[in-house]
Design a protein around this motif. Sequence first.
Motif, PDB file in Angstrom:
ATOM      1  N   ALA A 170     -84.027  18.426  35.667  1.00  0.00           N
ATOM      2  CA  ALA A 170     -83.845  17.009  35.983  1.00  0.00           C
ATOM      3  C   ALA A 170     -84.119  16.729  37.453  1.00  0.00           C
ATOM      4  O   ALA A 170     -84.605  15.643  37.804  1.00  0.00           O
ATOM      5  CB  ALA A 170     -82.438  16.560  35.610  1.00  0.00           C
TER       6      ALA A 170
ATOM      7  N   THR B 158     -87.978  16.345  37.503  1.00  0.00           N
ATOM      8  CA  THR B 158     -88.513  15.139  36.869  1.00  0.00           C
ATOM      9  C   THR B 158     -88.033  13.878  37.586  1.00  0.00           C
ATOM     10  O   THR B 158     -88.768  12.895  37.681  1.00  0.00           O
ATOM     11  CB  THR B 158     -88.121  15.088  35.391  1.00  0.00           C
ATOM     12  OG1 THR B 158     -86.699  15.196  35.255  1.00  0.00           O
ATOM     13  CG2 THR B 158     -88.765  16.224  34.620  1.00  0.00           C
TER      14      THR B 158
ATOM     15  N   ALA C 198     -86.180  11.121  32.632  1.00  0.00           N
ATOM     16  CA  ALA C 198     -85.396  10.858  33.847  1.00  0.00           C
ATOM     17  C   ALA C 198     -86.059   9.863  34.801  1.00  0.00           C
ATOM     18  O   ALA C 198     -85.367   9.101  35.487  1.00  0.00           O
ATOM     19  CB  ALA C 198     -85.102  12.169  34.574  1.00  0.00           C
TER      20      ALA C 198
ATOM     21  N   VAL D   4     -83.997  14.441  30.126  1.00  0.00           N
ATOM     22  CA  VAL D   4     -84.621  15.056  31.304  1.00  0.00           C
ATOM     23  C   VAL D   4     -86.060  14.586  31.444  1.00  0.00           C
ATOM     24  O   VAL D   4     -86.509  14.194  32.526  1.00  0.00           O
ATOM     25  CB  VAL D   4     -84.567  16.594  31.204  1.00  0.00           C
ATOM     26  CG1 VAL D   4     -85.460  17.241  32.258  1.00  0.00           C
ATOM     27  CG2 VAL D   4     -83.140  17.086  31.378  1.00  0.00           C
TER      28      VAL D   4
ATOM     29  N   PHE E  24     -77.043  15.545  34.934  1.00  0.00           N
ATOM     30  CA  PHE E  24     -77.392  16.323  33.742  1.00  0.00           C
ATOM     31  C   PHE E  24     -76.550  17.577  33.589  1.00  0.00           C
ATOM     32  O   PHE E  24     -76.180  17.939  32.477  1.00  0.00           O
ATOM     33  CB  PHE E  24     -78.888  16.661  33.758  1.00  0.00           C
ATOM     34  CG  PHE E  24     -79.738  15.513  33.319  1.00  0.00           C
ATOM     35  CD1 PHE E  24     -80.112  15.380  31.995  1.00  0.00           C
ATOM     36  CD2 PHE E  24     -80.139  14.540  34.210  1.00  0.00           C
ATOM     37  CE1 PHE E  24     -80.872  14.310  31.565  1.00  0.00           C
ATOM     38  CE2 PHE E  24     -80.908  13.458  33.802  1.00  0.00           C
ATOM     39  CZ  PHE E  24     -81.277  13.338  32.476  1.00  0.00           C
TER      40      PHE E  24
ATOM     41  N   GLY F   8     -79.964  13.626  39.612  1.00  0.00           N
ATOM     42  CA  GLY F   8     -80.439  14.330  38.428  1.00  0.00           C
ATOM     43  C   GLY F   8     -79.640  15.588  38.143  1.00  0.00           C
ATOM     44  O   GLY F   8     -79.227  15.826  37.008  1.00  0.00           O
TER      45      GLY F   8
ATOM     46  N   TRP G 275     -76.078   8.867  34.154  1.00  0.00           N
ATOM     47  CA  TRP G 275     -76.445  10.063  33.391  1.00  0.00           C
ATOM     48  C   TRP G 275     -75.216  10.808  32.874  1.00  0.00           C
ATOM     49  O   TRP G 275     -75.239  11.375  31.782  1.00  0.00           O
ATOM     50  CB  TRP G 275     -77.313  10.989  34.243  1.00  0.00           C
ATOM     51  CG  TRP G 275     -78.766  10.590  34.249  1.00  0.00           C
ATOM     52  CD1 TRP G 275     -79.478  10.106  33.182  1.00  0.00           C
ATOM     53  CD2 TRP G 275     -79.676  10.636  35.351  1.00  0.00           C
ATOM     54  NE1 TRP G 275     -80.777   9.840  33.560  1.00  0.00           N
ATOM     55  CE2 TRP G 275     -80.927  10.165  34.881  1.00  0.00           C
ATOM     56  CE3 TRP G 275     -79.564  11.023  36.680  1.00  0.00           C
ATOM     57  CZ2 TRP G 275     -82.049  10.087  35.699  1.00  0.00           C
ATOM     58  CZ3 TRP G 275     -80.683  10.946  37.490  1.00  0.00           C
ATOM     59  CH2 TRP G 275     -81.907  10.477  37.016  1.00  0.00           C
TER      60      TRP G 275
ATOM     61  N   LEU H 292     -80.933  22.315  32.411  1.00  0.00           N
ATOM     62  CA  LEU H 292     -81.193  20.876  32.346  1.00  0.00           C
ATOM     63  C   LEU H 292     -81.073  20.230  33.719  1.00  0.00           C
ATOM     64  O   LEU H 292     -81.900  19.396  34.106  1.00  0.00           O
ATOM     65  CB  LEU H 292     -80.216  20.210  31.373  1.00  0.00           C
ATOM     66  CG  LEU H 292     -80.467  20.408  29.881  1.00  0.00           C
ATOM     67  CD1 LEU H 292     -79.329  19.810  29.074  1.00  0.00           C
ATOM     68  CD2 LEU H 292     -81.788  19.777  29.459  1.00  0.00           C
TER      69      LEU H 292
END
Length: 441
Positions: free
Chosen positions: A66, A69, A214, A211, A235, A231, A26, A62
Amino acid sequence: MQLTDYEHGVVPLDQRKNWFSIAAVWVAIGIDLSGAFLGIELAAGMDFGSALAATMLGSLLLGLLAMCTAYVGASSGLSAAMISRAVFGKAGGAILALAISISLVGWFSVQAGFFGVNAQSAFSALTGFDIPVQVFVAVGGVLMVLTAFWGYRSINRLSALAVPLLLILLVVGVIVAFVTRGTDGLTAEVTPLFTFGGAVSLVMGIFILGVVLAPDMARWAKTPRQAMAAGFVGFFFGNSIILVVALLLARVLDQTDLMAMFFAISLGGAAVIVLILAQWTTNTTNVYSAGLAFSSISPKFRRRTVTAVLGAIGVLLGVLGAVDYFVPFILLIGTIIAPFGGVYLASFLAERRAARWAPGAAVARVESWAIAAWALGILAAFATTNPLDGPGFGWFTLTTISALDGLLVSFVAYLVLFGVRRMLSQNRTVTPDAPATEVAA
């Protein structure tokens, strides 16, 4: 080489990755030329302090989104497209998977255009030859599609190579710029072109699709907790690093061309290699997720075949000049796709133990309640977007960040509609012997 990416099922435990390797993917996705372009745009249209604050706030939001998600992806084991099937039903999920695929192919073509423009600039500076930008777009796009064709494992290996080099180049570039040019440019006055909320929306819009998608990467995590850590780190840092560096370099060097900036501080040769890797890792993931999304529409669709076809379309669009529509496109993505994230987060929160969340489970043809919540989120995003910042009506404001508005409204709308649906279902349930019992009484 293992070719399956388990697009119609769950990633086996023995194939799962640790959080750091997923976060690296990521981060590599986030450090790209579109982020640099946006950083340069913000540097030219906001004072430095406001641009920096908008970048950090947008990236923080974000990262927090993230975490949520990624948790859904790791817990369910499903890709974003298969999640859309569970939430919206078979037909509704197919429509959303198609929308995701179209968005990703469009984003791939824009990113391929960025690659071509910067590769042409670098090639011209190094050799003195002027080759049409379309050649660089086509060659770069084909390489990106090839990596996506081989799947997540190839993306992971490429990211492991690219991330350290990217970080070194960016840090060294900022240090050299400060040493050679000073910091006076940071306080230079500019004509305001963006509102603060509009700037945060742009910062989020550039990675909001990532996102929402993800789960495509998070399902490879060993545990949901590791997916959440990956995440946030991936992000927040992945999105903010390149934006902050571009802000600094654009102000200090008073330049609007990223490659010209690095050549101005005698790092052009290194920048060519490293930024090619940066764009390669980012755009490979776009066409990879597009293939995953489209292949979820039917078990007959094989991910590799779909990836090749969609990649060819994306390369063609890139050659035709999709990069010219960069800012409107990322705002449109945030408006339409971000509310989907709110819907599936609410659905998982309310019904995570429902049978339809199991891999391969039978689902309804259409879940109209979920589609209604998505539509309300889209309407809210359009309604809160200032026409000066992008496509929208500017009727009212919520958070001042339209992409976030759409996601939050769709989240709340789904929970409200879910409660209404459950109440109506309970009211329709009448026990057969109830009237007889009342008569007897």
